[in-house]
Design an enzyme around this catalytic site. Structure first.
Site, PDB file in Angstrom:
ATOM      1  N   LYS A   9      34.648  -5.463 -23.490  1.00  0.00           N
ATOM      2  CA  LYS A   9      34.212  -5.785 -22.126  1.00  0.00           C
ATOM      3  C   LYS A   9      35.223  -5.258 -21.115  1.00  0.00           C
ATOM      4  O   LYS A   9      34.864  -4.719 -20.077  1.00  0.00           O
ATOM      5  CB  LYS A   9      34.096  -7.304 -21.956  1.00  0.00           C
ATOM      6  CG  LYS A   9      32.886  -7.919 -22.633  1.00  0.00           C
ATOM      7  CD  LYS A   9      32.832  -9.406 -22.297  1.00  0.00           C
ATOM      8  CE  LYS A   9      31.739 -10.100 -23.058  1.00  0.00           C
ATOM      9  NZ  LYS A   9      31.813 -11.552 -22.946  1.00  0.00           N
ATOM     10  N   HIS A  20      10.598  -0.580 -49.807  1.00  0.00           N
ATOM     11  CA  HIS A  20      10.233   0.821 -49.584  1.00  0.00           C
ATOM     12  C   HIS A  20      11.214   1.481 -48.628  1.00  0.00           C
ATOM     13  O   HIS A  20      10.898   2.485 -48.008  1.00  0.00           O
ATOM     14  CB  HIS A  20       8.798   0.885 -49.060  1.00  0.00           C
ATOM     15  CG  HIS A  20       7.851   0.190 -49.987  1.00  0.00           C
ATOM     16  ND1 HIS A  20       7.318   0.788 -51.100  1.00  0.00           N
ATOM     17  CD2 HIS A  20       7.428  -1.097 -50.008  1.00  0.00           C
ATOM     18  CE1 HIS A  20       6.567  -0.086 -51.749  1.00  0.00           C
ATOM     19  NE2 HIS A  20       6.625  -1.237 -51.115  1.00  0.00           N
ATOM     20  N   GLU A  28      30.385 -12.753 -35.741  1.00  0.00           N
ATOM     21  CA  GLU A  28      31.229 -13.103 -34.587  1.00  0.00           C
ATOM     22  C   GLU A  28      32.126 -14.292 -34.950  1.00  0.00           C
ATOM     23  O   GLU A  28      33.216 -14.437 -34.405  1.00  0.00           O
ATOM     24  CB  GLU A  28      30.358 -13.429 -33.364  1.00  0.00           C
ATOM     25  CG  GLU A  28      31.067 -13.196 -32.049  1.00  0.00           C
ATOM     26  CD  GLU A  28      30.150 -13.199 -30.842  1.00  0.00           C
ATOM     27  OE1 GLU A  28      29.972 -12.139 -30.219  1.00  0.00           O
ATOM     28  OE2 GLU A  28      29.607 -14.267 -30.504  1.00  0.00           O
TER      29      GLU A  28
HETATM   30  O1  LIG Z   1      26.141 -16.714 -22.852  1.00  0.00           O
HETATM   31  P1  LIG Z   1      27.067 -15.694 -22.290  1.00  0.00           P
HETATM   32  O2  LIG Z   1      28.288 -16.298 -21.694  1.00  0.00           O
HETATM   33  O3  LIG Z   1      26.352 -14.802 -21.323  1.00  0.00           O
HETATM   34  O4  LIG Z   1      27.599 -14.810 -23.470  1.00  0.00           O
HETATM   35  C1  LIG Z   1      26.727 -14.038 -24.249  1.00  0.00           C
HETATM   36  C2  LIG Z   1      27.399 -13.629 -25.526  1.00  0.00           C
HETATM   37  O5  LIG Z   1      28.560 -12.889 -25.236  1.00  0.00           O
HETATM   38  C3  LIG Z   1      29.585 -13.240 -26.166  1.00  0.00           C
HETATM   39  O6  LIG Z   1      30.547 -13.960 -25.496  1.00  0.00           O
HETATM   40  C4  LIG Z   1      30.286 -12.084 -26.710  1.00  0.00           C
HETATM   41  O7  LIG Z   1      29.423 -11.172 -27.245  1.00  0.00           O
HETATM   42  C5  LIG Z   1      28.875 -14.070 -27.218  1.00  0.00           C
HETATM   43  O8  LIG Z   1      29.742 -14.906 -27.885  1.00  0.00           O
HETATM   44  C6  LIG Z   1      27.866 -14.750 -26.398  1.00  0.00           C
HETATM   45  O9  LIG Z   1      26.860 -15.312 -27.166  1.00  0.00           O
END
Ligand SMILES: O=P(O)(O)OC[C@H]1O[C@](O)(CO)[C@@H](O)[C@@H]1O
Length: 618
Positions: free
Chosen positions: A531, A426, A397
């Site tokens: 998202k 394995h 990330e």
């Molecule tokens: O802590 P939050 O805001 O719920 O985000 C959870 C995760 O989602 C992200 O924003 C994207 O996957 C990550 O960077 C983060 O750790």
């Protein structure tokens, strides 16, 4: 009530963009060169690749350089000298870093040194409070968490110290039974259910697996997904102990859909069990987030802050990681001490004395500075099983970015995977040894096999741990013999101190490497696209439901074709998604397929089965 946390929303606050405000941390490393890997020939030629330069054109003899690139040092005496010359040791931490089985040349190191100089300066600025995350206009302060006096002002310092004290006190009070669940026969909390995802889960999961004692004061379980069956499983496993479960909801943004759903599901389970959720709920989130406000209004048991300047994937040393750890009886001050000692070592501006920089050097060499090889993490210790999963987010990330800090398209990153040795022997080591050569390995070695006094020889002169040791050494040698490079990180034992140090080591290596390749390691714009698309799918589903409902109300038994549904949704171009939505709803008894089958989408005719008058699906 929990229902106040409703609706679908995306988690990230709107990103401020300051494209020209902060100069790039380093000058991009640009060289013209011949493409090193044919399969990467489509990459922009502006990518940073001193290694390719060092290997291919430095002496003007491409063929000789190519041979040299393959031919790692094989003479055992020369290798031993290389091992001794490059071995990094952190005495106080009992940690060693062996980079001798990565084939970087002296010339490459010389060439990289000025770039490391710039990376060190960038890290220094970052620690002083520079806006090191320019896209989001944020400071990056996870290093202050283990050394609060380094925070750029006394307000932040006090915030960190107060939070640590509050976490410790709350954990002590829960463990000692001073803070009790309202209606548990046990009279004290016995379980933790941690609800969170990504950086709000991976650190606590890794640390729990690595460090929780065999009989922790509170056992931990995780809801880290919006998979209803997975959530049901966790709740079912808790059974009557739900009454003595402390639910910790962790979300920096306080609005991540998966976490919100986990919370709503858990709250439903509490209602059904006749339990008072707020008296067992704890929130860890940014002040004034949706989650924070919900917890405050509903009067949850406790709230702890998540700071704007700590990213999710570097939050293990904040309340996110510390509270669950402390509740499991893990010495969090030792974790912080280990991280702090490692940070100190990583401030060295001498490459050889800086373990994070050495890692970054190896990554750059091994991947040509463009992620051309994957990072395979192989801890030879069961308790470190989740290290690779933790590092997957931290590295991918952070480094997996489309654009560099100057706006050039670079599509950077390093893929990370792994499991544990010798189990993997394995499974996939066969391919590593003989198959496609697209990786480098990092072995994590733990010198002490088991606590003193428990060892025995299962055959003369040989213990079970000797086998594990032999497997690690054997794999390292066998891979190297076939030109597969590896790094080895060795620690004496898996303790809170060494785990803190390992986390700090990789956090800094990622930061330094990001500087070398001139990218912002602290944002994650790519995650937003998924998202947003998920939100659009759910919005479309509501339109489909509204259309089906309207049709059912007009004529309950007249089904619609997919085309008709799509037309009535004013979304003919979304017919494939509509088909998938209907197939999913049908599989969950929420729509009826009157004709045809999902295997032949054109044949499908669908209806709702009942008219929900007045129902709004908006
Ligand atoms: O802590 P939050 O805001 O719920 O985000 C959870 C995760 O989602 C992200 O924003 C994207 O996957 C990550 O960077 C983060 O750790």
């Amino acid at each position: 009530m929990a229902s106040s946390v409703s609706g679908i929303y995306t988690s990230s606050p709107s990103l401020k963009r300051f494209p020209n405000q902060t100069p790039p941390l380093t000058q991009p490393l640009r060289k013209d060169h011949v493409s090193f890997h044919a399969r990467r020939a489509d990459r922009s030629l502006s990518l940073a690749r001193p290694r390719a330069v060092a290997r291919e054109v430095s002496d003007g003899a491409a063929a000789a350089a190519a041979a040299a690139a393959k031919g790692l040092e094989k003479d055992p005496r020369a290798l031993w000298r290389r091992y001794v010359d490059w071995l990094y040791q952190h005495k106080e931490l009992g940690l060693y870093l062996d980079v001798s089985r990565v084939g970087f040349t002296d010339e490459f190191v010389r060439e990289m040194e000025p770039h490391f100089g710039k990376a060190f300066e960038a890290m220094e600025e970052l620690e002083k409070g520079a806006i090191a995350n320019p896209d989001e206009g944020r400071m990056v302060g996870h290093y202050w968490l283990r050394d609060p006096k380094r925070a750029p002002n006394s307000f932040l310092k006090t915030q960190i110290e107060n939070t640590l004290d509050a976490v410790s006190k709350f954990a002590n009070d829960v463990v000692s039974g001073k803070i009790k669940p309202p209606s548990s026969p046990e009279g004290r909390f016995t379980q933790i259910l941690s609800v969170g995802i990504g950086g709000s889960a991976l650190g606590p999961q890794f640390v729990a697996e690595a460090l929780a004692p065999d009989n922790p004061p509170l056992k931990i379980r995780f809801v880290d997904n919006t998979d209803p069956a997975g959530i049901d499983h966790q709740i079912a496993q808790l059974g009557p102990e739900l009454a003595s479960t402390l639910v910790i909801v962790i979300s920096k943004s306080g609005g991540t859909p998966e976490t919100r759903n986990g919370l709503l599901e858990v709250q439903k389970a509490f209602r059904e069990a006749g339990l008072n959720f707020p008296k067992q709920g704890v929130a860890i989130t940014q002040e004034n987030s949706l989650l924070d406000n919900t917890a405050r209004i509903e009067g949850w048991l406790a709230r702890f802050p998540m700071f704007d300047w700590v990213g999710g994937r570097t939050s293990e040393m904040s309340a996110v990681g510390l509270l669950p750890a402390a509740l499991q009886g893990i010495d969090i001050r030792e974790m912080l001490a280990g991280a702090s000692l490692m940070d100190e070592a990583n401030r060295s501006t001498v490459l050889r004395n800086n373990p994070a920089a050495l890692l970054a050097l190896c990554w750059y060499w091994a991947t040509d500075g463009v992620g051309s090889k994957d990072m395979v993490i192989l801890p030879y210790k069961d308790s470190l099983l989740l290290f690779s999963r933790y590092l997957q987010q931290l590295v991918m990330e952070s480094l997996g970015k489309e654009f560099d800090l100057d706006g050039n398209r670079v599509n950077q990153g390093i893929s990370v995977y792994g499991n544990k040795g010798s189990t993997d022997q394995h499974a996939y080591i066969q391919q590593l040894r003989e198959g496609v050569h697209n990786f480098f390995v990092t072995f994590i070695e733990v010198l002490r096999d088991r606590p003193p006094g428990h060892d025995w020889e299962l055959e003369p002169g040989v213990t079970c741990g000797d086998y594990l040791f032999g497997m690690l050494q054997g794999t390292r040698s066998a891979l190297y013999a076939n030109d597969r490079e590896s790094i080895t990180v060795s620690v004496q034992e898996v303790t809170p101190r060494t785990v803190g140090a390992l986390i700090a080591l990789y956090e800094r290596a990622v930061g330094i490497y990001a500087s070398l390749i001139n990218i912002n390691a602290y944002h994650q714009p790519g995650v937003e696209a998924g998202k947003k698309a998920a939100g659009e799918v759910l919005a479309l589903q509501k339109r489909v439901l509204a259309v089906l409902n309207e049709a059912s109300c007009k004529d309950p038994i007249e089904p619609l074709t997919l085309e008709e549904v799509a037309d009535r949704c004013h979304a003919p171009e979304d017919i494939e998604m509509i088909y998938k939505i209907i197939a999913h709803m049908a599989a969950n008894d929420r729509a009826l397929i009157a004709e045809g089958s999902c295997g032949s989408p054109r044949s499908i005719k669908v209806f709702l089965g009942e008219c929900n008058i007045g129902e709004s699906y908006a």
